[in-house]
Design a protein around this motif. Structure first.
Motif, PDB file in Angstrom:
ATOM      1  N   HIS A  78     -65.340 -83.205 -25.209  1.00 22.54           N
ATOM      2  CA  HIS A  78     -65.679 -84.451 -25.910  1.00 22.54           C
ATOM      3  C   HIS A  78     -65.680 -85.621 -24.930  1.00 22.54           C
ATOM      4  O   HIS A  78     -66.556 -86.492 -24.983  1.00 22.54           O
ATOM      5  CB  HIS A  78     -64.677 -84.730 -27.039  1.00 22.54           C
ATOM      6  CG  HIS A  78     -64.624 -83.653 -28.064  1.00 22.54           C
ATOM      7  ND1 HIS A  78     -63.547 -83.512 -28.923  1.00 22.54           N
ATOM      8  CD2 HIS A  78     -65.489 -82.661 -28.398  1.00 22.54           C
ATOM      9  CE1 HIS A  78     -63.757 -82.478 -29.716  1.00 22.54           C
ATOM     10  NE2 HIS A  78     -64.934 -81.943 -29.418  1.00 22.54           N
ATOM     11  N   LEU A  79     -64.683 -85.663 -24.026  1.00 22.43           N
ATOM     12  CA  LEU A  79     -64.605 -86.748 -23.049  1.00 22.43           C
ATOM     13  C   LEU A  79     -65.809 -86.706 -22.111  1.00 22.43           C
ATOM     14  O   LEU A  79     -66.454 -87.740 -21.895  1.00 22.43           O
ATOM     15  CB  LEU A  79     -63.293 -86.664 -22.257  1.00 22.43           C
ATOM     16  CG  LEU A  79     -63.159 -87.650 -21.100  1.00 22.43           C
ATOM     17  CD1 LEU A  79     -63.286 -89.102 -21.578  1.00 22.43           C
ATOM     18  CD2 LEU A  79     -61.846 -87.423 -20.361  1.00 22.43           C
ATOM     19  N   LEU A  80     -66.104 -85.565 -21.540  1.00 18.43           N
ATOM     20  CA  LEU A  80     -67.242 -85.497 -20.614  1.00 18.43           C
ATOM     21  C   LEU A  80     -68.532 -85.900 -21.320  1.00 18.43           C
ATOM     22  O   LEU A  80     -69.338 -86.668 -20.771  1.00 18.43           O
ATOM     23  CB  LEU A  80     -67.362 -84.080 -20.030  1.00 18.43           C
ATOM     24  CG  LEU A  80     -68.558 -83.848 -19.102  1.00 18.43           C
ATOM     25  CD1 LEU A  80     -68.597 -84.848 -17.959  1.00 18.43           C
ATOM     26  CD2 LEU A  80     -68.536 -82.412 -18.587  1.00 18.43           C
ATOM     27  N   THR A  81     -68.724 -85.443 -22.533  1.00 20.18           N
ATOM     28  CA  THR A  81     -69.922 -85.802 -23.294  1.00 20.18           C
ATOM     29  C   THR A  81     -69.995 -87.314 -23.509  1.00 20.18           C
ATOM     30  O   THR A  81     -71.053 -87.932 -23.327  1.00 20.18           O
ATOM     31  CB  THR A  81     -69.938 -85.045 -24.629  1.00 20.18           C
ATOM     32  OG1 THR A  81     -69.908 -83.637 -24.357  1.00 20.18           O
ATOM     33  CG2 THR A  81     -71.172 -85.367 -25.449  1.00 20.18           C
ATOM     34  N   ALA A  82     -68.872 -87.930 -23.869  1.00 17.62           N
ATOM     35  CA  ALA A  82     -68.840 -89.375 -24.092  1.00 17.62           C
ATOM     36  C   ALA A  82     -69.114 -90.152 -22.803  1.00 17.62           C
ATOM     37  O   ALA A  82     -69.850 -91.152 -22.823  1.00 17.62           O
ATOM     38  CB  ALA A  82     -67.491 -89.784 -24.682  1.00 17.62           C
ATOM     39  N   LEU A  83     -68.524 -89.726 -21.700  1.00 15.87           N
ATOM     40  CA  LEU A  83     -68.761 -90.410 -20.419  1.00 15.87           C
ATOM     41  C   LEU A  83     -70.243 -90.367 -20.056  1.00 15.87           C
ATOM     42  O   LEU A  83     -70.820 -91.384 -19.644  1.00 15.87           O
ATOM     43  CB  LEU A  83     -67.927 -89.777 -19.304  1.00 15.87           C
ATOM     44  CG  LEU A  83     -66.420 -89.986 -19.374  1.00 15.87           C
ATOM     45  CD1 LEU A  83     -65.710 -89.099 -18.346  1.00 15.87           C
ATOM     46  CD2 LEU A  83     -66.055 -91.452 -19.164  1.00 15.87           C
ATOM     47  N   LEU A  84     -70.857 -89.211 -20.215  1.00 17.48           N
ATOM     48  CA  LEU A  84     -72.275 -89.088 -19.904  1.00 17.48           C
ATOM     49  C   LEU A  84     -73.110 -89.980 -20.811  1.00 17.48           C
ATOM     50  O   LEU A  84     -73.979 -90.735 -20.344  1.00 17.48           O
ATOM     51  CB  LEU A  84     -72.706 -87.623 -20.029  1.00 17.48           C
ATOM     52  CG  LEU A  84     -72.095 -86.677 -18.982  1.00 17.48           C
ATOM     53  CD1 LEU A  84     -72.305 -85.226 -19.391  1.00 17.48           C
ATOM     54  CD2 LEU A  84     -72.661 -86.948 -17.601  1.00 17.48           C
ATOM     55  N   ARG A  85     -72.850 -89.930 -22.108  1.00 14.28           N
ATOM     56  CA  ARG A  85     -73.610 -90.745 -23.061  1.00 14.28           C
ATOM     57  C   ARG A  85     -73.429 -92.236 -22.806  1.00 14.28           C
ATOM     58  O   ARG A  85     -74.366 -93.018 -22.998  1.00 14.28           O
ATOM     59  CB  ARG A  85     -73.198 -90.412 -24.490  1.00 14.28           C
ATOM     60  CG  ARG A  85     -73.662 -89.050 -24.954  1.00 14.28           C
ATOM     61  CD  ARG A  85     -73.231 -88.785 -26.378  1.00 14.28           C
ATOM     62  NE  ARG A  85     -73.600 -87.456 -26.830  1.00 14.28           N
ATOM     63  CZ  ARG A  85     -73.415 -87.024 -28.059  1.00 14.28           C
ATOM     64  NH1 ARG A  85     -72.875 -87.805 -28.978  1.00 14.28           N
ATOM     65  NH2 ARG A  85     -73.772 -85.792 -28.388  1.00 14.28           N
ATOM     66  N   ALA A  86     -72.243 -92.626 -22.383  1.00 13.55           N
ATOM     67  CA  ALA A  86     -71.970 -94.048 -22.133  1.00 13.55           C
ATOM     68  C   ALA A  86     -72.890 -94.611 -21.060  1.00 13.55           C
ATOM     69  O   ALA A  86     -73.165 -95.815 -21.049  1.00 13.55           O
ATOM     70  CB  ALA A  86     -70.508 -94.238 -21.727  1.00 13.55           C
ATOM     71  N   GLU A  87     -73.367 -93.759 -20.196  1.00 13.77           N
ATOM     72  CA  GLU A  87     -74.288 -94.198 -19.138  1.00 13.77           C
ATOM     73  C   GLU A  87     -75.716 -93.721 -19.376  1.00 13.77           C
ATOM     74  O   GLU A  87     -76.526 -93.662 -18.448  1.00 13.77           O
ATOM     75  CB  GLU A  87     -73.775 -93.729 -17.775  1.00 13.77           C
ATOM     76  CG  GLU A  87     -72.604 -94.555 -17.266  1.00 13.77           C
ATOM     77  CD  GLU A  87     -73.016 -95.983 -16.912  1.00 13.77           C
ATOM     78  OE1 GLU A  87     -74.063 -96.181 -16.253  1.00 13.77           O
ATOM     79  OE2 GLU A  87     -72.269 -96.912 -17.305  1.00 13.77           O
ATOM     80  N   GLY A  88     -76.025 -93.360 -20.629  1.00 13.07           N
ATOM     81  CA  GLY A  88     -77.396 -93.045 -20.996  1.00 13.07           C
ATOM     82  C   GLY A  88     -77.883 -91.668 -20.602  1.00 13.07           C
ATOM     83  O   GLY A  88     -79.092 -91.423 -20.562  1.00 13.07           O
ATOM     84  N   VAL A  89     -76.949 -90.743 -20.343  1.00  8.10           N
ATOM     85  CA  VAL A  89     -77.328 -89.372 -19.994  1.00  8.10           C
ATOM     86  C   VAL A  89     -77.138 -88.502 -21.234  1.00  8.10           C
ATOM     87  O   VAL A  89     -76.027 -88.394 -21.748  1.00  8.10           O
ATOM     88  CB  VAL A  89     -76.474 -88.834 -18.822  1.00  8.10           C
ATOM     89  CG1 VAL A  89     -76.864 -87.401 -18.490  1.00  8.10           C
ATOM     90  CG2 VAL A  89     -76.611 -89.733 -17.596  1.00  8.10           C
ATOM     91  N   PRO A  90     -78.204 -87.884 -21.739  1.00  9.69           N
ATOM     92  CA  PRO A  90     -78.065 -87.053 -22.937  1.00  9.69           C
ATOM     93  C   PRO A  90     -77.083 -85.899 -22.708  1.00  9.69           C
ATOM     94  O   PRO A  90     -77.128 -85.218 -21.683  1.00  9.69           O
ATOM     95  CB  PRO A  90     -79.477 -86.512 -23.178  1.00  9.69           C
ATOM     96  CG  PRO A  90     -80.383 -87.449 -22.447  1.00  9.69           C
ATOM     97  CD  PRO A  90     -79.594 -87.930 -21.269  1.00  9.69           C
ATOM     98  N   ALA A  91     -76.188 -85.718 -23.674  1.00  5.96           N
ATOM     99  CA  ALA A  91     -75.179 -84.665 -23.574  1.00  5.96           C
ATOM    100  C   ALA A  91     -74.795 -84.198 -24.968  1.00  5.96           C
ATOM    101  O   ALA A  91     -74.896 -84.950 -25.937  1.00  5.96           O
ATOM    102  CB  ALA A  91     -73.951 -85.181 -22.825  1.00  5.96           C
TER     103      ALA A  91
END
Length: 190
Positions: A78-91
């Motif tokens: 969940h954390l890795l997915t959120a970090l990626l999404r926070a910078e506009g990277v689909p996850a």
């Protein structure tokens, strides 16, 4: 694709601590793939797996995992997915069904990141003796390889939100170590 960039109660990509951490990681590695690798390595190495350190606190939302510095594989995904999404990277989230050694199964959580239109599964579980993971865009370097003869499987699909049955199980306890030990994690998707 907007669903794989969204923030919700579990993958809380707009939480200030998540956006601050993601921005810091992006500053250090501005390219999208380099940022995705940095977010993976941060989650794998800086956030400990609850079972490895004996931390019973249930951390489910990405911001909880970040704040406590620990979580099960699901929380770390969940954390890795959120970090990626926070910078506009689909996850998104994906799962493996693994044998629990007691005749049952449990879900193992992974993150899938989309780069150049291709989904790549990543396993931020964290290394330990006998388990090594790495960010890879070629051969998957996951913690576990399912054994079909044991009923284990890579479950199909990349999900924009975590499995609701899994989230309910994680939210139902104040001791994730006991939850895991007592077979309280779901063995299949809801």
């Amino acid at each position: 694709m907007n669903d794989f960039l969204a923030s919700d109660a579990v993958i809380d990509a707009t939480h200030p601590a998540i956006t601050e951490t993601a921005a810091r990681l992006r500053r250090d590695r501005p390219g999208t793939t380099d940022f995705a690798r940095a977010a993976f390595e941060f989650t794998r190495d800086e956030v400990k797996h609850s079972m490895d350190i004996g931390d019973p606190r249930p951390t489910v939302a990405a911001s909880e995992v970040l704040a406590h510095g620990a979580g099960l594989c699901h929380g770390k995904a969940h954390l890795l997915t959120a970090l990626l999404r926070a910078e506009g990277v689909p996850a998104g989230i994906c799962y493996q069904r693994l044998a629990d050694g007691k005749g049952g199964f449990f879900l193992h959580g992974l993150t899938a990141v989309q780069l150049d239109g291709i989904w790549y599964r990543q396993d931020p579980r964290g290394d330990k003796p006998g388990v090594t993971t790495a960010f890879s865009l070629s051969d998957e370097r996951l913690a576990y390889t399912p054994d079909p003869s044991q009923g284990e499987a890579d479950l199909p699909g990349v999900f924009a939100t975590p499995d609701p049955g899994l989230v309910a199980a994680l939210r139902s306890t104040d001791d994730v170590i006991a939850l895991v030990a007592n077979g309280g994690l779901p063995g299949d998707l809801s």
